[in-house]
Design an enzyme around this catalytic site. Structure first.
Site, PDB file in Angstrom:
ATOM      1  N   CYS A  95      57.639   4.842  12.590  1.00  0.00           N
ATOM      2  CA  CYS A  95      59.149   4.305  11.687  1.00  0.00           C
ATOM      3  C   CYS A  95      60.550   5.395  12.098  1.00  0.00           C
ATOM      4  O   CYS A  95      60.403   6.500  12.836  1.00  0.00           O
ATOM      5  CB  CYS A  95      58.348   5.165   9.976  1.00  0.00           C
ATOM      6  SG  CYS A  95      60.127   5.672   9.225  1.00  0.00           S
ATOM      7  N   ASP A 140      53.373   4.070  11.795  1.00  0.00           N
ATOM      8  CA  ASP A 140      53.323   3.917  10.466  1.00  0.00           C
ATOM      9  C   ASP A 140      51.720   2.514  11.028  1.00  0.00           C
ATOM     10  O   ASP A 140      52.033   2.008  11.848  1.00  0.00           O
ATOM     11  CB  ASP A 140      54.254   2.277  10.154  1.00  0.00           C
ATOM     12  CG  ASP A 140      55.293   2.963  10.082  1.00  0.00           C
ATOM     13  OD1 ASP A 140      54.934   3.958   8.745  1.00  0.00           O
ATOM     14  OD2 ASP A 140      56.330   2.584   9.519  1.00  0.00           O
TER      15      ASP A 140
END
Length: 129
Positions: A45, A52
């Site tokens: 991210c 993520d």
């Protein structure tokens, strides 16, 4: 780069995503529906610097006479591992790279990211009708 609690988290930019890993092979069956999926997709991210992790589902018809070679897809996905990219942009990037490489308009990429911070995110790019 993200700084948090006096620590620095470095990650790469999107130019480090490497579509040259993607290899195809000839397959003459334009009406065959092909689905491939993995629960092992990971990027970073760019807002938080945190990983993520998610599920990616790829659906396509090889109307261009080509199929994706799965080992090459794994290496391509691995090139996202240290890249700072938003979930929506990662889904679109995978879609665009595969659409180009497979030479098909009948492709859909769905990402389902594991819950982090109480939010579940699903992104869908493309259509296969």
């Amino acid at each position: 780069m993200i700084k948090a609690d006096g620590k620095t988290f470095d990650f790469l930019d999107e130019k480090h995503i490497d579509p040259s890993f993607l290899e195809v092979f000839k397959f003459d069956s334009p009406n065959q529906y092909i689905q491939t999926e993995t629960k092992e997709f990971c990027a970073v991210c760019p807002f938080s610097g945190l990983p993520d992790i998610g599920y990616i589902n790829i659906e396509y018809f090889p109307e261009g006479g080509l199929c994706i070679e799965l080992k090459s897809l794994k290496y391509y996905f691995n090139s996202f591992r240290n890249v700072g990219i938003y979930q929506e942009a990662a889904t679109k990037r995978i879609y665009n790279d595969l659409k180009y490489k497979l030479n098909t308009n009948r492709i859909r990429v769905t990402s389902l990211y594991y819950i982090r911070g109480g939010f579940k995110t699903t992104c869908i790019e493309g259509k296969i009708d």
